[in-house]
Design a protein around this motif. Sequence first.
Motif, PDB file in Angstrom:
ATOM      1  N   TRP A 295       0.864  -1.173   0.000  1.00 42.41           N
ATOM      2  CA  TRP A 295       0.000   0.000   0.000  1.00 42.41           C
ATOM      3  C   TRP A 295       0.900   1.221   0.000  1.00 42.41           C
ATOM      4  CZ3 TRP A 295      -5.120  -0.448  -0.467  1.00 42.41           C
ATOM      5  CH2 TRP A 295      -5.727  -1.634  -0.093  1.00 42.41           C
ATOM      6  N   TYR A 296       0.480   2.297  -0.660  1.00 39.08           N
ATOM      7  CA  TYR A 296       1.293   3.514  -0.605  1.00 39.08           C
ATOM      8  C   TYR A 296       0.433   4.767  -0.569  1.00 39.08           C
ATOM      9  CZ  TYR A 296       0.585   3.877  -5.677  1.00 39.08           C
ATOM     10  OH  TYR A 296       0.038   3.971  -6.939  1.00 39.08           O
ATOM     11  N   LEU A 297       1.030   5.819  -0.049  1.00 37.73           N
ATOM     12  CA  LEU A 297       0.477   7.162  -0.092  1.00 37.73           C
ATOM     13  C   LEU A 297       1.414   7.990  -0.949  1.00 37.73           C
ATOM     14  CD1 LEU A 297      -0.351   7.663   3.691  1.00 37.73           C
ATOM     15  CD2 LEU A 297      -1.942   7.074   1.846  1.00 37.73           C
ATOM     16  N   MET A 298       0.848   8.910  -1.727  1.00 36.82           N
ATOM     17  CA  MET A 298       1.684   9.724  -2.610  1.00 36.82           C
ATOM     18  C   MET A 298       1.167  11.152  -2.650  1.00 36.82           C
ATOM     19  SD  MET A 298       0.473   8.485  -6.348  1.00 36.82           S
ATOM     20  CE  MET A 298      -1.237   8.559  -6.837  1.00 36.82           C
ATOM     21  N   THR A 299       2.063  12.049  -3.057  1.00 34.07           N
ATOM     22  CA  THR A 299       1.677  13.441  -3.243  1.00 34.07           C
ATOM     23  C   THR A 299       2.603  14.074  -4.276  1.00 34.07           C
ATOM     24  OG1 THR A 299       1.065  15.471  -2.079  1.00 34.07           O
ATOM     25  CG2 THR A 299       3.115  14.394  -1.404  1.00 34.07           C
ATOM     26  N   GLY A 300       2.160  15.189  -4.839  1.00 34.56           N
ATOM     27  CA  GLY A 300       2.956  15.871  -5.849  1.00 34.56           C
ATOM     28  C   GLY A 300       2.816  17.374  -5.774  1.00 34.56           C
ATOM     29  N   LEU A 301       3.945  18.056  -5.942  1.00 32.32           N
ATOM     30  CA  LEU A 301       4.001  19.507  -5.978  1.00 32.32           C
ATOM     31  C   LEU A 301       4.514  19.945  -7.341  1.00 32.32           C
ATOM     32  CD1 LEU A 301       5.874  20.069  -2.584  1.00 32.32           C
ATOM     33  CD2 LEU A 301       3.402  20.009  -2.943  1.00 32.32           C
ATOM     34  N   GLU A 302       4.056  21.105  -7.817  1.00 29.93           N
ATOM     35  CA  GLU A 302       4.497  21.635  -9.102  1.00 29.93           C
ATOM     36  C   GLU A 302       4.792  23.119  -8.974  1.00 29.93           C
ATOM     37  OE1 GLU A 302       1.061  20.900 -11.500  1.00 29.93           O
ATOM     38  OE2 GLU A 302       1.695  18.866 -11.996  1.00 29.93           O
TER      39      GLU A 302
ATOM     40  N   ARG B 213       6.437   9.178  -2.547  1.00 29.41           N
ATOM     41  CA  ARG B 213       5.610   8.025  -2.172  1.00 29.41           C
ATOM     42  C   ARG B 213       6.230   7.373  -0.944  1.00 29.41           C
ATOM     43  NH1 ARG B 213       4.001   3.917  -6.815  1.00 29.41           N
ATOM     44  NH2 ARG B 213       6.158   3.306  -6.534  1.00 29.41           N
ATOM     45  N   ILE B 214       5.378   6.950  -0.042  1.00 25.82           N
ATOM     46  CA  ILE B 214       5.803   6.163   1.104  1.00 25.82           C
ATOM     47  C   ILE B 214       4.902   4.940   1.146  1.00 25.82           C
ATOM     48  CG2 ILE B 214       4.358   7.450   2.742  1.00 25.82           C
ATOM     49  CD1 ILE B 214       6.738   7.021   4.770  1.00 25.82           C
ATOM     50  N   TRP B 215       5.470   3.763   1.441  1.00 22.77           N
ATOM     51  CA  TRP B 215       4.668   2.543   1.354  1.00 22.77           C
ATOM     52  C   TRP B 215       4.906   1.605   2.517  1.00 22.77           C
ATOM     53  CZ3 TRP B 215       8.162   3.823  -2.583  1.00 22.77           C
ATOM     54  CH2 TRP B 215       9.349   3.126  -2.596  1.00 22.77           C
ATOM     55  N   LYS B 216       3.971   0.687   2.657  1.00 27.19           N
ATOM     56  CA  LYS B 216       4.012  -0.365   3.669  1.00 27.19           C
ATOM     57  C   LYS B 216       3.715  -1.676   2.974  1.00 27.19           C
ATOM     58  CE  LYS B 216       3.655  -2.032   7.952  1.00 27.19           C
ATOM     59  NZ  LYS B 216       4.822  -2.585   8.513  1.00 27.19           N
TER      60      LYS B 216
ATOM     61  N   LEU C  13      14.483  -2.713  -1.388  1.00 24.37           N
ATOM     62  CA  LEU C  13      13.713  -1.869  -2.308  1.00 24.37           C
ATOM     63  C   LEU C  13      13.102  -0.666  -1.615  1.00 24.37           C
ATOM     64  CD1 LEU C  13      11.961  -4.409  -4.666  1.00 24.37           C
ATOM     65  CD2 LEU C  13      14.036  -3.112  -5.007  1.00 24.37           C
ATOM     66  N   GLY C  14      13.223  -0.636  -0.306  1.00 28.73           N
ATOM     67  CA  GLY C  14      12.883   0.570   0.416  1.00 28.73           C
ATOM     68  C   GLY C  14      11.456   0.663   0.891  1.00 28.73           C
ATOM     69  N   ARG C  15      11.191   1.835   1.457  1.00 25.67           N
ATOM     70  CA  ARG C  15       9.877   2.137   2.004  1.00 25.67           C
ATOM     71  C   ARG C  15       9.392   3.519   1.581  1.00 25.67           C
ATOM     72  NH1 ARG C  15      12.898  -0.781   5.573  1.00 25.67           N
ATOM     73  NH2 ARG C  15      11.913  -2.674   6.366  1.00 25.67           N
ATOM     74  N   ALA C  16      10.229   4.246   0.816  1.00 19.17           N
ATOM     75  CA  ALA C  16       9.843   5.593   0.380  1.00 19.17           C
ATOM     76  C   ALA C  16      10.727   6.034  -0.783  1.00 19.17           C
ATOM     77  CB  ALA C  16       9.988   6.585   1.527  1.00 19.17           C
ATOM     78  N   GLU C  17      10.180   6.951  -1.599  1.00 21.79           N
ATOM     79  CA  GLU C  17      10.986   7.542  -2.670  1.00 21.79           C
ATOM     80  C   GLU C  17      10.559   8.974  -2.903  1.00 21.79           C
ATOM     81  OE1 GLU C  17      10.508   5.143  -6.180  1.00 21.79           O
ATOM     82  OE2 GLU C  17       8.681   6.173  -6.774  1.00 21.79           O
ATOM     83  N   LEU C  18      11.512   9.760  -3.387  1.00 19.81           N
ATOM     84  CA  LEU C  18      11.301  11.164  -3.699  1.00 19.81           C
ATOM     85  C   LEU C  18      11.866  11.411  -5.087  1.00 19.81           C
ATOM     86  CD1 LEU C  18      10.507  14.012  -2.553  1.00 19.81           C
ATOM     87  CD2 LEU C  18      12.925  14.248  -1.924  1.00 19.81           C
TER      88      LEU C  18
END
Length: 166
Positions: free
Chosen positions: A54-61, A71-74, A92-97
């Motif tokens: 599952w992940y949550l994501m957001t975006g800025l422009e 994105r951050i995931w579990k 593979l991690g738990r978050a990416e930017l």
Amino acid sequence: SRPFRTTDHEPELIYVYPLSLSLPAGWNWAYAGAGLVHQSNGQSLPLSRSWNRWYLMTGLEKGNDFAVTSRIWKRVKEGALNDDNPDISNYLGRAELTATWNPNRIHTLSATVRSSLGATPRGAVRLEWLRTLGDGIGGGRSNLRLHTQLFSGYGDSLIDYNHKRT
């Protein structure tokens, strides 16, 4: 053609909520969302690699010039007998930017950093350059692009998720 070593695939179910909220310095909070993703390499044991998260994501422009997404995931837990790769989150991690810059209408530069957010720091860095090739219909931007990528870290492919590659 020769047989493929790996055929990673990643189907997702995504919900994106458009926001369009003004932030300081000309930035705009463009969206937030959540998703469920399955990633697998389509192999049988002992080469099988798969996981669900599952992940949550957001975006800025900032106009058409800059974008920052995160994105951050579990990981979705699996039973010990069914888990092909119980340590995959540590690699593979738990978050990416991701930060993207469009200096002009021809070039796009992007950097992605992924982290395990764990006691043993592992993750990956991916740098990308895209260049538009030619003009589109009516002189607009073409969708044909040259794509160059440099990757260093863990998880370039699922089959080697726990081996560092550059």
